[in-house]
Design a protein around this motif. Structure first.
Motif, PDB file in Angstrom:
ATOM      1  N   ALA A 144       0.821  -1.218   0.000  1.00 46.49           N
ATOM      2  CA  ALA A 144       0.000   0.000   0.000  1.00 46.49           C
ATOM      3  C   ALA A 144       0.854   1.268   0.000  1.00 46.49           C
ATOM      4  O   ALA A 144       0.463   2.276  -0.562  1.00 46.49           O
ATOM      5  CB  ALA A 144      -0.954  -0.011   1.181  1.00 46.49           C
ATOM      6  N   LYS A 145       2.005   1.213   0.642  1.00 42.51           N
ATOM      7  CA  LYS A 145       2.848   2.415   0.693  1.00 42.51           C
ATOM      8  C   LYS A 145       4.234   2.062   1.230  1.00 42.51           C
ATOM      9  O   LYS A 145       4.393   1.086   1.962  1.00 42.51           O
ATOM     10  CB  LYS A 145       2.226   3.499   1.579  1.00 42.51           C
ATOM     11  N   GLY A 146       5.215   2.877   0.848  1.00 37.47           N
ATOM     12  CA  GLY A 146       6.562   2.717   1.375  1.00 37.47           C
ATOM     13  C   GLY A 146       7.172   1.364   1.074  1.00 37.47           C
ATOM     14  O   GLY A 146       6.829   0.716   0.085  1.00 37.47           O
ATOM     15  N   ILE A 147       8.058   0.934   1.966  1.00 35.93           N
ATOM     16  CA  ILE A 147       8.813  -0.299   1.753  1.00 35.93           C
ATOM     17  C   ILE A 147       7.916  -1.517   1.880  1.00 35.93           C
ATOM     18  O   ILE A 147       8.060  -2.483   1.166  1.00 35.93           O
ATOM     19  CB  ILE A 147      10.007  -0.338   2.745  1.00 35.93           C
ATOM     20  N   SER A 148       6.974  -1.490   2.801  1.00 37.85           N
ATOM     21  CA  SER A 148       5.936  -2.518   2.900  1.00 37.85           C
ATOM     22  C   SER A 148       6.457  -3.916   3.225  1.00 37.85           C
ATOM     23  O   SER A 148       6.222  -4.868   2.492  1.00 37.85           O
ATOM     24  CB  SER A 148       5.149  -2.528   1.569  1.00 37.85           C
ATOM     25  N   PRO A 149       7.154  -4.064   4.376  1.00 37.06           N
ATOM     26  CA  PRO A 149       7.610  -5.395   4.778  1.00 37.06           C
ATOM     27  C   PRO A 149       6.417  -6.258   5.196  1.00 37.06           C
ATOM     28  O   PRO A 149       5.333  -5.745   5.455  1.00 37.06           O
ATOM     29  CB  PRO A 149       8.507  -5.112   5.980  1.00 37.06           C
ATOM     30  N   ARG A 150       6.650  -7.577   5.235  1.00 38.66           N
ATOM     31  CA  ARG A 150       5.565  -8.507   5.578  1.00 38.66           C
ATOM     32  C   ARG A 150       5.284  -8.559   7.076  1.00 38.66           C
ATOM     33  O   ARG A 150       4.138  -8.535   7.503  1.00 38.66           O
ATOM     34  CB  ARG A 150       5.920  -9.913   5.102  1.00 38.66           C
ATOM     35  N   ARG A 151       6.330  -8.667   7.917  1.00 40.89           N
ATOM     36  CA  ARG A 151       6.098  -8.944   9.336  1.00 40.89           C
ATOM     37  C   ARG A 151       7.297  -8.555  10.193  1.00 40.89           C
ATOM     38  O   ARG A 151       8.410  -8.449   9.707  1.00 40.89           O
ATOM     39  CB  ARG A 151       5.790 -10.430   9.559  1.00 40.89           C
ATOM     40  N   PHE A 152       7.016  -8.383  11.468  1.00 42.64           N
ATOM     41  CA  PHE A 152       8.044  -8.144  12.482  1.00 42.64           C
ATOM     42  C   PHE A 152       8.918  -9.395  12.544  1.00 42.64           C
ATOM     43  O   PHE A 152       8.396 -10.510  12.550  1.00 42.64           O
ATOM     44  CB  PHE A 152       7.321  -7.915  13.817  1.00 42.64           C
ATOM     45  N   ASP A 153      10.240  -9.220  12.598  1.00 40.59           N
ATOM     46  CA  ASP A 153      11.088 -10.407  12.576  1.00 40.59           C
ATOM     47  C   ASP A 153      11.887 -10.647  13.855  1.00 40.59           C
ATOM     48  O   ASP A 153      11.811 -11.716  14.433  1.00 40.59           O
ATOM     49  CB  ASP A 153      12.055 -10.341  11.391  1.00 40.59           C
ATOM     50  N   HIS A 154      12.693  -9.665  14.275  1.00 37.56           N
ATOM     51  CA  HIS A 154      13.536  -9.899  15.452  1.00 37.56           C
ATOM     52  C   HIS A 154      13.991  -8.583  16.064  1.00 37.56           C
ATOM     53  O   HIS A 154      13.785  -7.513  15.502  1.00 37.56           O
ATOM     54  CB  HIS A 154      14.764 -10.750  15.073  1.00 37.56           C
ATOM     55  N   VAL A 155      14.634  -8.677  17.246  1.00 36.66           N
ATOM     56  CA  VAL A 155      15.288  -7.522  17.859  1.00 36.66           C
ATOM     57  C   VAL A 155      16.757  -7.857  18.110  1.00 36.66           C
ATOM     58  O   VAL A 155      17.109  -9.010  18.336  1.00 36.66           O
ATOM     59  CB  VAL A 155      14.630  -7.098  19.194  1.00 36.66           C
ATOM     60  N   ASN A 156      17.576  -6.824  18.054  1.00 36.90           N
ATOM     61  CA  ASN A 156      19.004  -6.981  18.335  1.00 36.90           C
ATOM     62  C   ASN A 156      19.341  -6.041  19.487  1.00 36.90           C
ATOM     63  O   ASN A 156      19.219  -4.820  19.350  1.00 36.90           O
ATOM     64  CB  ASN A 156      19.822  -6.646  17.078  1.00 36.90           C
ATOM     65  N   ILE A 157      19.720  -6.627  20.624  1.00 40.83           N
ATOM     66  CA  ILE A 157      19.963  -5.838  21.832  1.00 40.83           C
ATOM     67  C   ILE A 157      21.426  -5.933  22.262  1.00 40.83           C
ATOM     68  O   ILE A 157      22.082  -6.947  22.030  1.00 40.83           O
ATOM     69  CB  ILE A 157      19.025  -6.281  22.983  1.00 40.83           C
ATOM     70  N   HIS A 158      21.918  -4.864  22.844  1.00 38.69           N
ATOM     71  CA  HIS A 158      23.310  -4.815  23.316  1.00 38.69           C
ATOM     72  C   HIS A 158      23.323  -4.663  24.835  1.00 38.69           C
ATOM     73  O   HIS A 158      22.436  -4.030  25.414  1.00 38.69           O
ATOM     74  CB  HIS A 158      24.047  -3.632  22.680  1.00 38.69           C
ATOM     75  N   SER A 159      24.359  -5.210  25.450  1.00 42.03           N
ATOM     76  CA  SER A 159      24.491  -5.090  26.895  1.00 42.03           C
ATOM     77  C   SER A 159      25.966  -5.021  27.285  1.00 42.03           C
ATOM     78  O   SER A 159      26.818  -5.644  26.653  1.00 42.03           O
ATOM     79  CB  SER A 159      23.836  -6.294  27.591  1.00 42.03           C
ATOM     80  N   SER A 160      26.234  -4.247  28.340  1.00 43.14           N
ATOM     81  CA  SER A 160      27.606  -4.236  28.876  1.00 43.14           C
ATOM     82  C   SER A 160      27.688  -5.081  30.154  1.00 43.14           C
ATOM     83  O   SER A 160      28.721  -5.100  30.819  1.00 43.14           O
ATOM     84  CB  SER A 160      28.066  -2.793  29.144  1.00 43.14           C
ATOM     85  N   ASN A 161      26.629  -5.781  30.476  1.00 40.70           N
ATOM     86  CA  ASN A 161      26.633  -6.637  31.670  1.00 40.70           C
ATOM     87  C   ASN A 161      27.355  -7.953  31.393  1.00 40.70           C
ATOM     88  O   ASN A 161      27.813  -8.209  30.285  1.00 40.70           O
ATOM     89  CB  ASN A 161      25.191  -6.894  32.124  1.00 40.70           C
ATOM     90  N   ASP A 162      27.394  -8.785  32.428  1.00 35.71           N
ATOM     91  CA  ASP A 162      28.112 -10.056  32.328  1.00 35.71           C
ATOM     92  C   ASP A 162      27.539 -10.967  31.247  1.00 35.71           C
ATOM     93  O   ASP A 162      26.343 -11.268  31.221  1.00 35.71           O
ATOM     94  CB  ASP A 162      28.048 -10.775  33.683  1.00 35.71           C
ATOM     95  N   SER A 163      28.431 -11.411  30.370  1.00 37.56           N
ATOM     96  CA  SER A 163      28.032 -12.226  29.220  1.00 37.56           C
ATOM     97  C   SER A 163      27.418 -13.556  29.650  1.00 37.56           C
ATOM     98  O   SER A 163      26.311 -13.912  29.225  1.00 37.56           O
ATOM     99  CB  SER A 163      29.263 -12.482  28.339  1.00 37.56           C
ATOM    100  N   ALA A 164      28.115 -14.305  30.468  1.00 38.16           N
ATOM    101  CA  ALA A 164      27.673 -15.659  30.822  1.00 38.16           C
ATOM    102  C   ALA A 164      26.292 -15.636  31.461  1.00 38.16           C
ATOM    103  O   ALA A 164      25.413 -16.435  31.108  1.00 38.16           O
ATOM    104  CB  ALA A 164      28.686 -16.305  31.777  1.00 38.16           C
ATOM    105  N   GLU A 165      26.109 -14.693  32.360  1.00 33.88           N
ATOM    106  CA  GLU A 165      24.815 -14.583  33.044  1.00 33.88           C
ATOM    107  C   GLU A 165      23.690 -14.235  32.071  1.00 33.88           C
ATOM    108  O   GLU A 165      22.581 -14.765  32.150  1.00 33.88           O
ATOM    109  CB  GLU A 165      24.934 -13.452  34.078  1.00 33.88           C
ATOM    110  N   ALA A 166      24.008 -13.341  31.157  1.00 31.64           N
ATOM    111  CA  ALA A 166      22.987 -12.862  30.226  1.00 31.64           C
ATOM    112  C   ALA A 166      22.498 -13.976  29.310  1.00 31.64           C
ATOM    113  O   ALA A 166      21.291 -14.168  29.123  1.00 31.64           O
ATOM    114  CB  ALA A 166      23.549 -11.704  29.392  1.00 31.64           C
ATOM    115  N   TYR A 167      23.458 -14.731  28.738  1.00 29.15           N
ATOM    116  CA  TYR A 167      23.058 -15.818  27.831  1.00 29.15           C
ATOM    117  C   TYR A 167      22.413 -16.963  28.592  1.00 29.15           C
ATOM    118  O   TYR A 167      21.477 -17.589  28.129  1.00 29.15           O
ATOM    119  CB  TYR A 167      24.259 -16.307  27.007  1.00 29.15           C
TER     120      TYR A 167
END
Lengths: 316, 316, 316, 316
Positions: A144-167
């Motif tokens: 209908a207008k603009g780029i017109s993607p199909r759907r929400f896909d993912h998020v990419n987040i950053h953190s400076s906290n402890d890696s092992a705990e976060a994953y």
């Protein structure tokens, strides 16, 4: 049996320039507005099946309130609450429909510093005749207008906290499976692509030592059916004088990408297409070493490596 | 807790002209040969993660031996055996690695008349250096020859047996979820698109009153990343003087299609791209009525409706 | 009435590693070999209508012998000879069919230092049944191997000689029309896209002050029908471990590009798609200033600006 | 020396429902409106370089007033006038700028019954800032709305008049070169694809024995850069409930096609992409026999053969 997350649901975004953000997300990206309630605008792509996948509201600066995920069953919301509280995490309970379109929900901080929301009940509002697809299995007319993607896909987040705990939290408490990851020279996992679905990632978490605040959003992503849609997106953005990085193709995920900033909130959007799906129940996470990072980032095309535009993130 | 199927695995195909079938699947479709053992050729697409997704062997006529599915956990194979035998179904047990690449398995007839196989253990053979992708998450180099689809996608099977029983078994015994279906004028479900994955279908089952034998295969399908790959496929097939139906776009599944027959076995292959994914745990199956069948079959393009070429099936 | 050039015809390329160049042009780029005579290999794309558009032969280093153009009428070859000799240019006359597929021809040096050839008569050899297209208007089956471009498109040549003289000769002696050009800060034209056809350029000439020899080839270019073919080309090159620049889209010409080096000769090939055609008889050449060069070079995508790989040229 | 035509210019279309036609051409096809003068709307595609390539005005029924072509030089307009009058053809002279954007012109009937216009002078109006492309060589921003083709490509006209006379006039008086043609079983040329440019056709003329009036328009055509744009066009048309034929690929011209009717005027529009260019000065017209017509019409895809929708034409 543990409660489970079914899918990424939506992102709640605050912008310092609502008008500009609405123009960007509605006219340039081409999202549809489901409704506006109390100054909050609820948007979704033409192929999204929920009430909204992005909410936009005015604030004093651009940041992410929280990221919402849908559970696999109604009872999982409170089961997750119990599980989290048992682990000593403070959980906020949100009344049903306080967020339009979203039933009873819980919100809580992750070790990475981000706030996730879990809910099950959703509404799927009817679409007005003139915007409704002729297909029963599609929400809006496409293109209908603009780029017109199909759907929400993912998020990419950053953190400076402890890696092992976060994953560990994402894997063992929330049930995300590690699909691909980057191991830093010090042996730590410094980036992980994780999913509860067969997508390579619903969430990517990147660990960075020095960030303005511990928890950041690098980008949210909408998906297009064809890689040529990414080329068309580049034309559209260029004609709107919006700077972007890409197009290119990731090694990790094998997907085409293009990154552009919402000029209102400073939130980056990735247009994303292609890539592979993981149906194997015993998937071995793909390990990339620091030296392989360039190939992992960019199989070919306009590289995201070393681009200043690629380093900016917003609080999340 | 019930045992579960994770994904469609492979199809075991017998052909009356092995040489022609090998030419078709390897040179025209562009599958890679993993290995050949005792006259059986094991093929897969460049993005398939298993030992094979198609096996080909010489016989006196073209037919499907069985269709293999992978379970979610090792113990599910024997749990399914128990479940099926409890339901009075005769189950054949296949020794591990009797089928190259496939561990211990069971085979059994469905009410639709088709033979399914369930297994968990698989081998993922190493790829020779010159055929191996430079990417760690991809099996072979893409685009080496022919149409070059990414991966095995689904099967479409026909049956003249009782509709209710056939769908009930797929749903309640094997755990397939109905995603879209066609209701005949007599009220029966006459076609169902069903999946254990977020794909709209891993299996489509169509009920037809008069078939040469009760259980038939309409097609197996391989997936391409982009809809333009389907247009390129049409060029390739036309230049090989192979008749086909399509390209077009389905209403049901929203995917681009192109159907072509293996001239050796008579087995139809669908090249397939696009479409939508279902992540909602409470998906309401989309109902199409007989009168809506043309739109469901063909959103646009070369229609599959009323094409003689589209009516041929092989025993399965 | 002045003699006229109809089109770019072919490029005669010498390589220091014939085997590698043949692999590159035939297997990777996907050109077809018309014939091999006395160690010279004659190649063309599936949609080229001439005997060849590229000839390849072994030498002690990679360089361009000459670039051939076809005249609009048979008599124009000798009319051009007269015209050139009247202008004091030494012209070499080549006997008909001395170059396989090419009738009587003349060769001469340009002020830029390059050697052009002009001819009219050509042969169009029959194609063997198994390689011939089913279409009467197409030479070979498309998509037989590699990237598989449709046709030879243009050449891009560099010179350190006098700018004014070089462009003047192309315009006023050879009849090329200036379509777009770059004006340097000193006021000189430093790059010109010129054509005798409605393509934006059959020849681009770039003036550079310091080159290893006065006349160089930056690239020859083959055209693909669709911009997605350029993305597929990127996959193919990446899987062959061949470095490239792109994909991106030029501002000048508006075409998609991707640049890769023949590892045998060091000759760069541009894969090219899209762009616009000029049918207006009074086309005003588009002027780009030095400051606009980045946009002219790259509308979007992997920029050719400042890429080391983009600076290498071969003698021509 | 004979006067020459440079290119197809524009089509003057009358519609019985101006509002509907404006919606169709502006919102669905995606043409831009240059201006409206005295109720006549002047439209062009984003890549067209003229004042307009289509004019639309209200009338009592849908028909073509005339088809305009631009000459190669200013003096050719009156030279053509002389030539035509010498041949006994009545020529109407149109004052400069009587048609907005078009200088002095002549109009005359062809043996086929169609009215052609010839002119040289044109205006190229400035584009408002917000619609103007960031590129100097492009008129409007691309992809602003609807299908968004790049440029006007060709017209396809039908006639029930004498075949030999009709083609002879186009070739020998107007200078069109025959590129491909269809020979009927009776030996007559019954369809010819002809051009003054390297396009395979600027004009296709089809001879049909029984037409409602002797001179008809089958379609006008706009060109898209990529064949996937044709697939996107199909989505857009389907969502607007506009019937169409295609997508498919012609054998003759080798181009992708999709045909849709303007619901206001009944004028058919072909969306067109790909195909080949003819640069050879001695092109041998490709002959197709009646028996080869299906392949010539449709290399693959939704066939135009025997489609009722394909048979309707408007007066021209």
């Amino acid at each position: 049996m543990k409660p489970e997350i079914a899918k990424l649901g939506y992102l709640s975004l605050v912008t310092s320039d609502l008008e500009k953000s609405l123009w960007f997300f509605k006219e340039v990206i081409g999202l549809e507005e489901t409704t506006e309630i109390n100054g909050v605008h609820y948007l979704r792509a033409w192929g999204d099946f929920q009430h909204h996948t992005l909410s936009l509201e005015q604030g004093d600066r651009g940041y992410v309130r929280h990221i919402g995920f849908r559970t696999k069953a109604p009872e999982h919301v409170l089961e997750f609450k119990q599980l989290l509280e048992d682990g000593g995490i403070e959980v906020e309970q949100i009344k049903a429909w306080e967020t339009p379109g979203i039933g009873e929900a819980i919100r809580f901080p992750l070790p990475s510093g981000h706030t996730f929301e879990l809910y099950y009940d959703i509404t799927r509002p009817e679409v007005e005749e003139h915007r409704r697809s002729v297909l029963k299995n599609q929400t809006y007319k496409s293109w209908a207008k603009g780029i017109s993607p199909r759907r929400f896909d993912h998020v990419n987040i950053h953190s400076s906290n402890d890696s092992a705990e976060a994953y560990d939290f994402l894997e063992n408490v929330l049930g995300f499976k590690m699909r691909e990851f980057l191991r830093g020279d010090n042996g730590d996992v410094i980036a992980g692509w994780m999913s509860v679905t067969p997508l390579v990632h619903d969430v990517a978490l990147v660990i960075k030592p020095d960030l303005p605040t511990p928890a950041r959003l690098h980008h949210l992503s909408y998906w297009t059916d064809d890689s040529q849609d990414i080329l068309r997106a580049a034309d559209i953005l260029r004609e709107h004088n919006l700077e972007f990085v890409g197009p290119g193709k990731h090694g990790i995920t094998q997907a085409m990408y293009l990154y552009v900033m919402d000029p209102g909130s400073g939130c980056r959007v990735e247009l994303f297409s292609g890539g592979y799906l993981i149906f194997e129940p015993d998937w071995e996470p793909i390990e990339w070493l620091e030296a392989e990072r360039p190939l992992g980032n960019t199989y070919w095309g306009d590289s995201i490596q070393d681009k200043e535009l690629n380093k900016i993130t917003i609080e999340a």
